[in-house]
Scaffold this motif. Structure first.
Motif, short mmCIF file in Angstrom:
data_model
loop_
_atom_site.label_atom_id
_atom_site.label_comp_id
_atom_site.label_asym_id
_atom_site.label_seq_id
_atom_site.Cartn_x
_atom_site.Cartn_y
_atom_site.Cartn_z
N ASP A 8 11.39 1.47 6.98
CA ASP A 8 10.51 0.87 5.98
C ASP A 8 11.04 -0.51 5.62
O ASP A 8 12.25 -0.76 5.69
CB ASP A 8 10.40 1.75 4.72
N VAL A 9 10.15 -1.37 5.21
CA VAL A 9 10.54 -2.73 4.86
C VAL A 9 11.08 -2.79 3.42
O VAL A 9 11.79 -3.72 3.06
CB VAL A 9 9.31 -3.66 5.08
N ASN B 295 2.35 7.59 8.03
CA ASN B 295 1.23 7.43 7.10
C ASN B 295 1.24 5.95 6.73
O ASN B 295 1.81 5.56 5.73
CB ASN B 295 1.44 8.31 5.86
N GLY C 170 7.15 3.24 8.40
CA GLY C 170 6.69 3.03 7.03
C GLY C 170 6.96 4.29 6.23
O GLY C 170 6.07 4.88 5.62
N CYS C 171 8.23 4.71 6.24
CA CYS C 171 8.59 6.05 5.73
C CYS C 171 8.52 6.17 4.22
O CYS C 171 8.50 7.27 3.69
CB CYS C 171 9.97 6.44 6.22
N GLY C 172 8.49 5.02 3.51
CA GLY C 172 8.41 5.08 2.05
C GLY C 172 9.54 5.90 1.47
O GLY C 172 10.72 5.71 1.81
N PRO D 197 0.02 1.96 5.85
CA PRO D 197 -0.97 1.37 4.94
C PRO D 197 -2.32 1.45 5.62
O PRO D 197 -2.42 1.26 6.83
CB PRO D 197 -0.52 -0.09 4.83
N GLU E 158 0.83 -1.22 0.00
CA GLU E 158 0.00 0.00 0.00
C GLU E 158 0.86 1.26 0.00
O GLU E 158 0.80 2.07 0.90
CB GLU E 158 -0.96 -0.01 1.19
N GLN E 159 1.67 1.37 -1.03
CA GLN E 159 2.57 2.52 -1.10
C GLN E 159 1.90 3.73 -1.76
O GLN E 159 1.82 3.82 -2.98
CB GLN E 159 3.85 2.11 -1.85
N TYR E 160 1.40 4.59 -0.92
CA TYR E 160 0.81 5.85 -1.36
C TYR E 160 1.55 6.98 -0.66
O TYR E 160 1.57 7.02 0.57
CB TYR E 160 -0.67 5.95 -0.95
N PRO E 161 2.15 7.90 -1.40
CA PRO E 161 2.88 8.98 -0.72
C PRO E 161 1.95 10.02 -0.09
O PRO E 161 0.88 10.29 -0.62
CB PRO E 161 3.69 9.61 -1.86
N THR E 162 2.41 10.58 1.01
CA THR E 162 1.68 11.70 1.62
C THR E 162 1.86 12.93 0.73
O THR E 162 2.99 13.23 0.32
CB THR E 162 2.27 12.01 3.01
N ILE F 299 8.98 11.44 2.58
CA ILE F 299 8.51 12.84 2.58
C ILE F 299 8.26 13.34 4.00
O ILE F 299 8.61 14.48 4.34
CB ILE F 299 7.28 13.04 1.65
N GLN G 278 13.52 -2.31 7.77
CA GLN G 278 13.02 -3.17 8.84
C GLN G 278 11.50 -3.24 8.78
O GLN G 278 10.84 -2.25 8.47
CB GLN G 278 13.46 -2.53 10.16
N ASP G 279 10.96 -4.40 9.08
CA ASP G 279 9.53 -4.52 9.28
C ASP G 279 9.21 -3.87 10.62
O ASP G 279 9.83 -4.22 11.63
CB ASP G 279 9.17 -6.02 9.30
N VAL G 280 8.29 -2.93 10.64
CA VAL G 280 8.04 -2.18 11.88
C VAL G 280 7.65 -3.09 13.05
O VAL G 280 7.85 -2.74 14.21
CB VAL G 280 6.97 -1.07 11.73
N1 SAH Z 1 5.07 7.29 4.89
C1 SAH Z 1 5.28 7.40 3.45
C2 SAH Z 1 4.77 6.17 2.70
C3 SAH Z 1 3.33 5.80 2.96
S1 SAH Z 1 2.90 4.30 2.15
C4 SAH Z 1 4.67 8.67 2.98
O1 SAH Z 1 4.03 9.31 3.80
O2 SAH Z 1 4.79 9.06 1.81
C5 SAH Z 1 3.11 3.06 3.44
C6 SAH Z 1 4.56 2.58 3.60
O3 SAH Z 1 4.59 1.54 4.57
C7 SAH Z 1 5.16 1.98 2.33
O4 SAH Z 1 6.37 2.61 2.02
C8 SAH Z 1 5.40 0.49 2.67
O5 SAH Z 1 6.57 -0.04 2.07
C9 SAH Z 1 5.54 0.55 4.19
N2 SAH Z 1 5.21 -0.69 4.89
C10 SAH Z 1 4.12 -1.48 4.72
N3 SAH Z 1 4.13 -2.50 5.61
C11 SAH Z 1 5.27 -2.34 6.35
C12 SAH Z 1 5.86 -3.05 7.47
N4 SAH Z 1 5.27 -4.13 7.98
N5 SAH Z 1 7.02 -2.60 7.99
C13 SAH Z 1 7.63 -1.48 7.49
N6 SAH Z 1 7.12 -0.78 6.46
C14 SAH Z 1 5.97 -1.20 5.90
#
Ligand code: SAH
Length: 199
Positions: free
Chosen positions: A74-75, A115, A53-55, A117, A23-27, A58, A99-101
């Motif tokens: 972020d994973v 932000n 989940g910094c993606g 998923p 669910e990669q949607y940027p803020t 941003i 890392q997986d959070v």
């Molecule tokens: N925070 C970013 C990206 C939001 S999208 C922004 O604001 O633009 C959600 C992010 O969560 C994605 O980059 C995805 O790779 C990450 N993600 C999803 N499941 C995860 C997990 N279990 N551990 C770490 N990151 C994860």
């Protein structure tokens, strides 16, 4: 301040091939700027923020530009490479960890910005993030899909936190996935600030 921050954030790179499963949607820049400027006012005594989940980073970059020390987690390695590039461009104090959070453990509580998923493709994806935020944070800024307020409030209360602010936004989302029909779509979201209830 907020406007010039948003304009700079708009120049950052986005996911090159977003992964639907994660669910990669940027803020959007305007919302990232809003959160970072608010945190710099309300939570100026906070040193470190974790971006869960910094993606592409941003939120990390926005918080870094407001003077916080930030660690983005972020994973997804591909997203982190872009995040590193973005943080270099902004010349901010940000580190990134792949890392997986769920497996994150901290010695000391920190501020959290996220932000996550929304849990549309994968149920309860945001629950994992909230759980980790309550476990490791003292102050939390978190973006959720509209209609999450009851769920977030209950979970906060259960974990010894209180919701202090709720912002409702319409988040302009660019066409990211092939099944999106329009170039832009406005998605209603809720942004929460939560803090630990001191006993
Ligand atoms: N925070 C970013 C990206 C939001 S999208 C922004 O604001 O633009 C959600 C992010 O969560 C994605 O980059 C995805 O790779 C990450 N993600 C999803 N499941 C995860 C997990 N279990 N551990 C770490 N990151 C994860």
């Amino acid at each position: 301040m907020k406007k010039s921050l948003a304009i700079f954030l708009e120049s950052l790179d986005l996911f090159s091939t977003p992964k639907l499963r994660l669910e990669q949607y940027p803020t959007p820049s305007s919302l990232a700027a809003e959160i970072a400027v608010t945190a710099s006012i309300i939570d100026s005594e906070q040193d470190v923020f974790l971006d869960l989940g910094c993606g592409t980073g941003i939120l990390s970059v926005a918080m870094g530009l407001m003077g916080f020390q930030v660690v983005g987690v972020d994973v997804d390695r591909d997203a982190l490479k872009i995040a590193v590039k973005n943080s270099r461009k902004a010349d901010v104090d940000v580190d990134f960890v792949q890392q997986d959070v769920r497996y994150l453990m901290l010695k000391k509580r920190a501020g959290i910005v996220m932000n996550p998923p929304f849990g549309i493709k994968k149920r309860h994806a945001d629950r994992i993030f909230l759980k980790k935020a309550f476990e490791t944070g003292n102050v939390i800024y978190s973006i959720h899909s509209a209609g999450s307020e009851d769920f977030v409030r209950k979970m906060a209360e259960f974990n010894g936190f209180q919701v202090t602010h709720v912002w409702k936004y319409r988040m302009p989302l660019r066409k990211t996935y092939h099944f999106h029909q329009k170039q832009y779509k406005l998605i209603p979201v809720e942004v929460f600030r939560m803090e630990m209830v001191l006993k």
